[in-house]
Design a protein around this motif. Structure first.
Motif, short mmCIF file in Angstrom:
data_model
loop_
_atom_site.label_atom_id
_atom_site.label_comp_id
_atom_site.label_asym_id
_atom_site.label_seq_id
_atom_site.Cartn_x
_atom_site.Cartn_y
_atom_site.Cartn_z
N PRO A 32 0.83 -1.20 0.00
CA PRO A 32 0.00 0.00 0.00
C PRO A 32 0.87 1.25 0.00
CG PRO A 32 -0.10 -1.09 2.12
CD PRO A 32 0.66 -1.98 1.19
N PRO A 33 0.38 2.32 -0.55
CA PRO A 33 1.19 3.54 -0.60
C PRO A 33 1.50 4.04 0.80
CG PRO A 33 -1.07 4.01 -1.24
CD PRO A 33 -0.95 2.52 -1.10
N ARG A 34 2.70 4.49 0.96
CA ARG A 34 3.14 4.99 2.27
C ARG A 34 2.87 6.48 2.36
NH1 ARG A 34 9.03 2.22 3.15
NH2 ARG A 34 8.33 0.07 3.03
N SER A 35 2.63 6.89 3.58
CA SER A 35 2.44 8.31 3.79
C SER A 35 3.83 8.94 3.86
CB SER A 35 1.66 8.57 5.07
OG SER A 35 2.38 8.08 6.17
N PRO A 36 3.96 10.11 3.36
CA PRO A 36 5.29 10.74 3.40
C PRO A 36 5.67 11.06 4.84
CG PRO A 36 3.66 12.29 2.59
CD PRO A 36 2.97 10.97 2.73
N THR A 37 6.87 10.68 5.20
CA THR A 37 7.35 10.96 6.55
C THR A 37 8.61 11.79 6.45
OG1 THR A 37 8.64 8.95 6.57
CG2 THR A 37 6.44 8.82 7.50
N CYS A 38 8.64 12.77 7.26
CA CYS A 38 9.85 13.57 7.30
C CYS A 38 10.42 13.46 8.71
CB CYS A 38 9.59 15.01 6.90
SG CYS A 38 8.17 15.76 7.70
N LEU A 39 11.66 13.19 8.78
CA LEU A 39 12.30 12.95 10.06
C LEU A 39 13.16 14.16 10.44
CD1 LEU A 39 13.33 9.24 9.52
CD2 LEU A 39 11.42 10.12 10.85
N ASP A 40 12.52 15.29 10.54
CA ASP A 40 13.29 16.45 10.97
C ASP A 40 13.31 16.51 12.49
OD1 ASP A 40 10.68 17.08 11.33
OD2 ASP A 40 10.79 19.12 10.54
N ALA A 41 14.09 17.37 13.04
CA ALA A 41 14.29 17.45 14.49
C ALA A 41 13.00 17.83 15.21
CB ALA A 41 15.39 18.46 14.81
N ILE A 60 10.67 14.75 15.38
CA ILE A 60 11.22 13.79 16.35
C ILE A 60 10.98 14.28 17.76
CG2 ILE A 60 13.34 12.75 17.21
CD1 ILE A 60 14.32 12.69 14.29
N GLN A 61 11.21 15.56 18.00
CA GLN A 61 11.00 16.12 19.34
C GLN A 61 9.53 16.01 19.76
OE1 GLN A 61 13.40 16.96 21.36
NE2 GLN A 61 11.93 17.43 22.97
N GLU A 62 8.61 16.28 18.81
CA GLU A 62 7.18 16.17 19.12
C GLU A 62 6.82 14.73 19.48
OE1 GLU A 62 5.09 17.67 15.74
OE2 GLU A 62 5.56 19.77 16.20
N LYS A 63 7.36 13.78 18.71
CA LYS A 63 7.07 12.37 18.99
C LYS A 63 7.62 11.97 20.34
CE LYS A 63 6.64 10.65 14.28
NZ LYS A 63 7.10 9.65 13.31
N LEU A 64 8.82 12.45 20.67
CA LEU A 64 9.40 12.14 21.99
C LEU A 64 8.56 12.73 23.11
CD1 LEU A 64 13.21 12.60 21.28
CD2 LEU A 64 12.02 10.47 21.77
N GLU A 65 8.07 13.95 22.92
CA GLU A 65 7.23 14.58 23.94
C GLU A 65 5.92 13.81 24.13
OE1 GLU A 65 6.81 18.62 22.69
OE2 GLU A 65 8.86 19.15 23.28
N LYS A 66 5.31 13.39 23.03
CA LYS A 66 4.07 12.62 23.12
C LYS A 66 4.32 11.28 23.83
CE LYS A 66 1.69 14.53 19.11
NZ LYS A 66 1.18 14.27 17.76
N ALA A 67 5.44 10.65 23.50
CA ALA A 67 5.78 9.39 24.15
C ALA A 67 5.99 9.60 25.65
CB ALA A 67 7.03 8.78 23.52
N GLU A 68 6.64 10.71 26.02
CA GLU A 68 6.86 11.02 27.43
C GLU A 68 5.53 11.27 28.14
OE1 GLU A 68 9.02 11.57 30.90
OE2 GLU A 68 9.67 10.78 28.97
#
Length: 178
Positions: free
Chosen positions: A72-81, A84-92
């Motif tokens: 299936p088509p992938r959604s575009p992901t950008c791995l900028d800082a 990544i910081q937002e994902k880390l904050e959500k995980a925390e």
């Protein structure tokens, strides 16, 4: 022999009446070691009694190499800082909320344990008080019985003493009179 899906096999059997095919194979005299072709199928008689047959279905018309499976088509992901910081904050935040829920559950369990222990202590105290009261009643009753028995013995001894004095008096009177 190739592998064919069960739906393709069902379709072949609905197209062809297998019973009529087998009957025609058994009644055909020149079929002893021959292979009969019928559409995409080949039927070969295995024994001379005409009761064992091998049915071979030809592979599908398309090659397996022609069919390409795509993911299936992938959604575009950008791995900028920032991402990544937002994902880390959500995980925390998720970790902290899970920790808070765990602490809340533990506090609730502790509260329940304290309630159970206090109730058990109340029940034990009530039982001890009741047992103490019953013991005191039994001791009082025992002392009363002991006192009554002593009193009865004293009365009997007094009666025995009176009787003994009476006998002595009678003896003296009898000795003086005779």
């Amino acid at each position: 022999m190739s592998t064919v899906s069960s739906t393709a096999l069902k379709e072949k059997f609905t197209e062809l009446s297998l019973i009529s095919l087998l009957c025609s194979c058994m009644h055909n005299d020149k079929v002893k070691d021959e292979v009969i072709k019928y559409g995409d199928m080949q039927v070969k008689q295995l024994d001379k009694s005409g009761q064992a047959f091998e049915v071979v279905i030809k592979p599908p018309s398309k090659d397996a190499s022609e069919v390409k499976l795509s993911s299936p088509p992938r959604s575009p992901t950008c791995l900028d800082a920032k991402t990544i910081q937002e994902k880390l904050e959500k995980a925390e935040e998720r970790r902290k909320s899970m920790e808070a829920e765990t602490l809340k559950k533990l506090a609730k369990e502790r509260e329940h344990q304290m309630e159970v222990l206090s109730k058990a202590a109340e029940v034990e105290a009530a039982f001890a008080k009741k047992a103490q009261e019953e013991l005191e009643k039994k001791q009082e009753l025992y002392e009363q019985n002991q006192q009554a028995q002593r009193q009865a013995k004293i009365e009997r001894l007094k009666e025995m003493e009176k009787r003994a004095q009476e006998v002595r008096r009678n003896k003296k009177e009898f000795a003086t009179s005779g």
